[in-house]
Structures are given as C-alpha cells and as structure tokens.
Design a protein around this motif. Structure first.
Motif, PDB file in Angstrom:
ATOM      1  N   SER A  33       0.806  -1.224   0.000  1.00 43.51           N
ATOM      2  CA  SER A  33       0.000   0.000   0.000  1.00 43.51           C
ATOM      3  C   SER A  33       0.840   1.275   0.000  1.00 43.51           C
ATOM      4  O   SER A  33       0.335   2.354  -0.325  1.00 43.51           O
ATOM      5  N   GLU A  34       2.110   1.171   0.361  1.00 41.16           N
ATOM      6  CA  GLU A  34       2.979   2.349   0.391  1.00 41.16           C
ATOM      7  C   GLU A  34       3.615   2.639  -0.968  1.00 41.16           C
ATOM      8  O   GLU A  34       4.172   3.714  -1.173  1.00 41.16           O
ATOM      9  N   ASP A  35       3.566   1.680  -1.861  1.00 43.76           N
ATOM     10  CA  ASP A  35       4.206   1.831  -3.168  1.00 43.76           C
ATOM     11  C   ASP A  35       3.347   2.664  -4.118  1.00 43.76           C
ATOM     12  O   ASP A  35       2.147   2.853  -3.896  1.00 43.76           O
ATOM     13  N   ALA A  36       3.981   3.148  -5.170  1.00 44.20           N
ATOM     14  CA  ALA A  36       3.265   3.907  -6.202  1.00 44.20           C
ATOM     15  C   ALA A  36       3.854   3.575  -7.566  1.00 44.20           C
ATOM     16  O   ALA A  36       5.053   3.287  -7.687  1.00 44.20           O
ATOM     17  N   VAL A  56       7.727   3.948 -17.059  1.00 40.36           N
ATOM     18  CA  VAL A  56       7.052   3.537 -15.830  1.00 40.36           C
ATOM     19  C   VAL A  56       8.021   3.692 -14.661  1.00 40.36           C
ATOM     20  O   VAL A  56       9.162   3.213 -14.715  1.00 40.36           O
ATOM     21  N   TYR A  57       7.560   4.373 -13.600  1.00 41.94           N
ATOM     22  CA  TYR A  57       8.390   4.592 -12.422  1.00 41.94           C
ATOM     23  C   TYR A  57       7.702   3.964 -11.208  1.00 41.94           C
ATOM     24  O   TYR A  57       6.571   4.325 -10.868  1.00 41.94           O
ATOM     25  N   ILE A 116      -0.920   5.317 -11.511  1.00 40.16           N
ATOM     26  CA  ILE A 116      -1.887   4.257 -11.809  1.00 40.16           C
ATOM     27  C   ILE A 116      -2.019   3.268 -10.657  1.00 40.16           C
ATOM     28  O   ILE A 116      -2.876   2.377 -10.695  1.00 40.16           O
ATOM     29  N   TYR A 117      -1.154   3.415  -9.643  1.00 42.26           N
ATOM     30  CA  TYR A 117      -1.235   2.543  -8.465  1.00 42.26           C
ATOM     31  C   TYR A 117      -0.711   3.297  -7.252  1.00 42.26           C
ATOM     32  O   TYR A 117       0.358   3.893  -7.297  1.00 42.26           O
ATOM     33  N   CYS A 122       3.459   9.164   1.393  1.00 41.91           N
ATOM     34  CA  CYS A 122       4.797   9.384   0.821  1.00 41.91           C
ATOM     35  C   CYS A 122       4.688   9.922  -0.595  1.00 41.91           C
ATOM     36  O   CYS A 122       5.412  10.849  -0.988  1.00 41.91           O
ATOM     37  N   TYR A 123       3.795   9.344  -1.368  1.00 39.72           N
ATOM     38  CA  TYR A 123       3.600   9.800  -2.745  1.00 39.72           C
ATOM     39  C   TYR A 123       3.046  11.222  -2.767  1.00 39.72           C
ATOM     40  O   TYR A 123       3.519  12.075  -3.533  1.00 39.72           O
TER      41      TYR A 123
END
Length: 249
Positions: A33-36, A56-57, A116-117, A122-123
């Motif tokens: 859930s912390e990723d983007a 894509v990053y 997209i995710y 943090c994001y």
C-alpha cells in the motif's frame, strides 16, 4: 485534453490497460500500500508518436533488488525504473543546485506523470515537493550554460580558422539555445530531439527572429567551402543574440 484520457487512449492503441502494467510489475516485486506506480508518455507534452516508449516509475519505501526493466507489454515497449521515496526526496533537495539533466528529467517525468497505483502519504508528499520546483527555470538555465559553452568553443575554433569544428560547435549551440528558449516560454524538455518540434509547433512563440534563424541555420542551410566562414560568423551572432533574448525577456 486531460492526462488520464491521453494515457487511456494510448493504452487502448497499444491494446493494453493500466492493470497490465501493474500486473507486470507485480511479477517482479511484491507491491504494498505504500508503493506507487507512475506512468509518463511524451504525449502528455504534445510530443511522441505511436512508436514512443511508455516510461514507468515504481516508487517504494524500501529498496528493491530490481533496478530497471525493459518490457514489451502487448504492443508497447515499457521502460520500468525502480526508486525509493527516500532517493526521490534526496533528488528533490539537490535539484535546485545541481541542475543535473538526468535527475531533472526523472523528477519532471514523475511530476508530469499519471499515478496508476497507490496514493500513499509518501507519494502525496513527493508530488507536493515536486510542485515547488520551477522546472522551466532550471532546465532553461541548464541549456543556456551548454549553449554558452558551445558558443565559446566555436569562437576559439574560428580564431584558429578551424571552421568545420566551429560549425559543429555552432550547430550544437543553436540546438541548446532553442531548448533554453522553449523552456523560457514554459515548454521545458530535456530531450534535445524534441527542441525543434516544440519551437515549430508553437511558431517560435511569436519571435520571428528566433524562428527564421533556426530554419535558416539548422534546416535549410546551404554551406559551401567558400561560404563556411561567413555562415559560422552569422550563426555565432544568432546564438549570442538568442542568449541575450533568453536572459532579458
């Protein structure tokens, strides 16, 4: 047109979806859930074509073993990079002073991209910090420095009557001048290959001298052995005048 619509149209063209990208990333790392995941395409800036890659990053709180991937997902080639939020924050902190083109390009693409995710704090904090960076100003200053360096080198070559080398320097100087001029007018792009397209698409941003000079020296030039010294001198005058315009306008 809204970026979400632009991205969706591009994905449809490539016969894929955002979920396809997410699933591909999942096949290499465990997303939490912390990723983007941010996607950038040149079409966001009115550039690119049907053959352009999709960038894509993947941003995470923890370091991932995977660093980069080049993948073909359906009909699209995707360049995938993995970064931590911590490394992004360090890059943001140094962006205003270092003016490193690789770092600026990375940060600008993340700022302009579509998430997209993930929608973690943090994001959100990263995007907030990125919004405080004047990319047009920093990129303009970067290209001005490169154009000025090429100009100085060309002048030295002229003094030694090495007009062929001076011509090469002058041409590179003009390309970097145009990239700086574009950024000055709010269309910063660190890929020099797009500098002429941006200038022409915007009709020189209303500056007839910049536009006509670029067309004359970089597109429809007719340099001969007899005319090279005169042509180089004219190009150097064009660069000098252009740099003054960028500095004063």
């Amino acid at each position: 047109m809204h970026k979400d619509k632009i991205l969706n149209d591009r994905l449809v063209e490539c016969q894929m979806t955002a979920e396809d990208i997410i699933d591909y990333v999942r096949s290499y790392i465990c997303l939490n859930s912390e990723d983007a995941i941010i996607v950038y395409i040149s079409l966001f800036d009115g550039l690119g074509n049907r053959n352009s890659d999709i960038d894509v990053y993947v941003l995470s709180s923890e370091e991932k073993q995977q660093k980069t991937l080049m993948a073909r997902i359906s009909k699209a080639v995707c360049d995938i990079e993995f970064w931590t939020f911590e490394s992004m924050e360090r890059a943001v902190a140094s962006a205003r002073t270092m003016k490193d083109p690789v770092t600026l390009k990375l940060l600008q693409r993340i700022e302009r991209g579509v998430c997209i995710y993930g929608d973690s704090e943090c994001y959100k904090m990263l995007i907030k910090n990125l919004s405080g960076i004047d990319f047009n100003k920093l990129i303009c200053e970067y290209f001005v420095s490169i154009a000025g360096g090429e100009y100085d080198d060309a002048v030295k070559m002229v003094k030694n009557r090495n007009y062929m080398a001076a011509l090469s320097c002058a041409r590179r100087g003009i390309d970097n001048l145009i990239a700086a001029f574009n950024a000055k007018n709010g269309f910063a792009n660190l890929n020099l290959k797009w500098s002429s397209t941006i200038l022409i698409n915007h009709d020189g941003f209303g500056n007839a001298e910049i536009m006509s000079g670029y067309v004359k020296y970089q597109i429809y030039s007719h340099i001969t052995e007899a005319s090279i010294s005169r042509e180089v001198e004219e190009m150097l005058d064009y660069i000098s005048d252009g740099l003054t315009k960028v500095a004063l306008d």
